[in-house]
Design an enzyme around this catalytic site. Structure first.
Site, PDB file in Angstrom:
ATOM      1  N   ASP A 172      -6.133  -3.000   8.231  1.00  0.00           N
ATOM      2  CA  ASP A 172      -6.309  -2.847   7.198  1.00  0.00           C
ATOM      3  C   ASP A 172      -6.761  -4.980   7.253  1.00  0.00           C
ATOM      4  O   ASP A 172      -7.226  -5.330   8.401  1.00  0.00           O
ATOM      5  CB  ASP A 172      -4.907  -3.183   6.289  1.00  0.00           C
ATOM      6  N   HIS A 243     -10.739  -3.520   3.172  1.00  0.00           N
ATOM      7  CA  HIS A 243      -9.692  -3.616   3.152  1.00  0.00           C
ATOM      8  C   HIS A 243     -10.020  -4.079   5.177  1.00  0.00           C
ATOM      9  O   HIS A 243      -9.540  -3.306   5.994  1.00  0.00           O
ATOM     10  CB  HIS A 243      -8.699  -1.843   3.501  1.00  0.00           C
ATOM     11  N   GLU A 306     -10.374   1.581  -2.207  1.00  0.00           N
ATOM     12  CA  GLU A 306     -10.316   0.018  -2.525  1.00  0.00           C
ATOM     13  C   GLU A 306     -11.989  -0.638  -2.416  1.00  0.00           C
ATOM     14  O   GLU A 306     -11.273  -1.703  -2.084  1.00  0.00           O
ATOM     15  CB  GLU A 306      -8.534  -0.526  -2.790  1.00  0.00           C
TER      16      GLU A 306
HETATM   17  C1  TNX Z   1      -3.047   1.543  -2.019  1.00  0.00           C
HETATM   18  S1  TNX Z   1      -3.292   4.068  -1.626  1.00  0.00           S
HETATM   19  C2  TNX Z   1      -3.900   1.545  -0.742  1.00  0.00           C
HETATM   20  C3  TNX Z   1      -3.087   1.086  -0.194  1.00  0.00           C
HETATM   21  C4  TNX Z   1      -2.150  -0.016  -0.886  1.00  0.00           C
HETATM   22  C5  TNX Z   1      -1.425   0.601  -0.844  1.00  0.00           C
HETATM   23  C6  TNX Z   1       0.323   0.729  -1.490  1.00  0.00           C
HETATM   24  C7  TNX Z   1      -5.181   3.609  -0.520  1.00  0.00           C
HETATM   25  C8  TNX Z   1      -5.353   4.131  -0.404  1.00  0.00           C
HETATM   26  N1  TNX Z   1      -4.609   2.297  -0.443  1.00  0.00           N
HETATM   27  O1  TNX Z   1      -3.781   0.034   0.862  1.00  0.00           O
HETATM   28  O2  TNX Z   1      -1.902  -0.210   0.552  1.00  0.00           O
HETATM   29  O3  TNX Z   1      -1.951   1.375  -2.705  1.00  0.00           O
HETATM   30  O4  TNX Z   1       1.167   1.421  -1.930  1.00  0.00           O
END
Ligand code: TNX
Length: 510
Positions: A172, A243, A306
């Site tokens: 990440d 990420h 994301e």
């Molecule tokens: C969303 S869920 C994210 C993570 C975070 C999380 C915290 C997802 C696929 N991405 O990067 O850690 O929320 O709840």
């Protein structure tokens, strides 16, 4: 005698009376199932010091393990009588039968080093098997690195609850956790950050303490072997193209900026994503192929969540790639990663899993979608021809608060976001609104342990339990009502205690 099993088996008949076992225990098993019996024998030896003799299939025994052809992939039948018998069609089914047999005994069978002279087992007949094939737990080892022993301990806990997948989130923005020999800086640079937020991210405080770590190929082999003994499938995830700040810190030419970046020291969604050059796409291919090779035959998760498009929008190089492909929307660029990785993985015998955002740029229908933003995303995925794994944050993000009290440890989402175990127990694996003709698309569900706010093993336990116990029954497919489950869960806590799990207390109803 109370019989409090978690998750509840599909059918349980409690008969009158008990059977008494003492050391040495004799287990009769065919040669090809020897190793499954051996794991049970090791558990018993470790917990209460008993000797277990694994004897020939036709020798007199306390426990007889048989192979039959009508128990399905993970089912079993268990009869406790003068001789106990477990019938199963597969090693996994047999292992679940043994795991339930252990729950029929005292909680000390889950501990380490108790002195137990005899075990009284209730006479029962159990006919059991799961409703869903994907019963998963996700663990983020990127935000906080967790060592091999902690991962193996979680695998043991997963197996006790008859769950069968552990999804490891291996990279990440804040850290890269798996060694890739051809890209050495990923771990030499990307596995360490210089500081970590203290308290909640919104407070903007830093501990100024370096944090890091990574798994090498031997560590991965250890985790895989440990998991295989317990019939837990490890699903590695490389999260791309968002990420990815730790990767860009290691190899700046993979990013979109001229200035170098550091491994991120904040929580949230970094805007620094991979660029869309042939070099970055080739990097993704290379890393994912290497990871896939470390996990022969396993599903591989290629992330995809994301991914902000800010940097791509202001990049002339990205604009050229868009023209080349005839893209009209910058978000389509993400599809370049998804489609190349998917093609290669499928061609090499790996199922592909990705977070639900990959559908935004269009993904091959063979990609299994992990629906995290909502149950609605799962409906959309199934309607578009994908198989789905239910992971909606509203029910299955165990980094959210356990309860509303002010004394709960800092968690990612502030109130009113809160997920007590009762809410987990209410979760429906089949997403509301999904047409019955598409129910077969739902492979199962998984609980997420994101670790921005989880730095220690004790805290991991606290966030995982008792919610994971409730979840296990939901995804095994045998939940009843909260009122029926609560006393069973309370009894189950003594097993968790014996295992040394620092679970959150189960509040009594007010
Ligand atoms: C969303 S869920 C994210 C993570 C975070 C999380 C915290 C997802 C696929 N991405 O990067 O850690 O929320 O709840």
């Amino acid at each position: 005698m109370d019989v409090d099993l978690v998750p509840r088996p599909r059918r349980l008949d409690v008969r009158s009376g008990t059977v008494t076992w003492r050391s040495p225990l004799r287990i009769a098993v065919e040669a090809q199932r020897y190793s499954v019996a051996q794991v049970f024998a090791d558990d018993l030896r470790g917990a209460i010091g008993w000797r277990v003799e694994i004897v020939a299939f036709d020798a007199p025994a306390d426990l007889l393990l048989r192979t039959v052809d009508d128990c399905g992939e993970e089912g079993y039948r268990l009869t406790v009588d003068d001789t106990a018998t477990i019938d199963a069609s597969t090693p996994a089914g047999l292992s679940y039968g043994l795991s339930v047999l252990r729950q029929l005994g005292p909680a000390s069978l889950f501990g380490d080093g108790a002195v137990v002279e005899t075990i009284a087992l209730p006479r029962v007949f159990i006919d059991d098997g799961p409703s869903y094939s994907w019963r998963g737990v996700h663990l983020d080892v990127a935000r906080h690195f967790l060592d091999v022993a902690t991962v193996c301990r979680l695998i043991d806990q997963i197996a006790v609850h008859r769950l069968n997948h552990l999804h490891l989130h291996l990279n990440d923005d804040q850290g890269w956790r798996i060694e890739i020999p051809t890209w050495p800086f990923l771990t030499q640079v990307g596995a360490y950050r210089r500081s970590t937020p203290i308290g909640h991210e919104r407070d903007q405080l830093d501990d100024h303490v370096a944090h890091g770590g990574f798994y090498d190929a031997r560590d991965i082999a250890t985790i895989r072997q440990h998991a295989a003994r317990r019939f837990v499938h490890i699903v590695p995830e490389i999260d791309l193209p968002g990420h990815a700040q730790a990767a860009i810190a290691a190899y700046p030419s993979l990013g979109n900026l001229d200035d170098p970046l550091e491994v991120w020291t904040r929580w949230g969604i970094s805007e620094h994503v991979l660029n869309v050059s042939e070099e970055a796409l080739g990097f993704a291919d290379d890393v994912v192929r290497h990871v896939a090779d470390l996990f022969p035959g396993s599903p591989v998760h290629i992330g995809g969540d994301e991914c902000p498009t800010t940097e791509w929008s202001s990049s002339t190089a990205a604009a050229e790639v868009m023209v080349e492909h005839g893209f009209t929307d910058v978000a389509q660029l993400q599809g370049l990663f998804t489609s190349r990785l998917t093609e290669w993985l499928l061609a090499h015998g790996h199922e592909v899993v990705a977070w639900d955002e990959v559908m935004d740029a269009g993904a091959d229908a063979r990609v299994v979608i992990a629906a995290w933003r909502s149950s609605g995303m799962a409906v959309q995925a199934a309607q578009s021809g994908h198989d789905v794994i239910m992971a909606p944050m509203q029910f299955l993000y165990f980094d959210w608060l356990n309860a509303e009290g002010a004394d709960e440890p800092v968690a990612l989402a502030p109130l009113p976001f809160c997920t007590p175990w009762e809410k987990v127990y209410r979760f429906s694996v089949i997403p509301p609104g999904l047409d019955a003709s598409l129910h077969h698309r739902v492979r199962g569900a998984q609980a997420q342990l994101w670790t921005e706010y989880i730095a220690t093993r004790d805290h991991l336990d606290y966030m995982a339990f008792p919610r994971l116990a409730a979840f296990s029954e939901v995804v095994w497919g045998t939940k009843t009502s909260e009122a029926e489950f609560r006393p069973r869960l309370t009894a189950h806590l003594s097993r968790l205690e014996a295992m040394g799990v620092r679970y959150r207390a189960v509040d009594q109803p007010s």
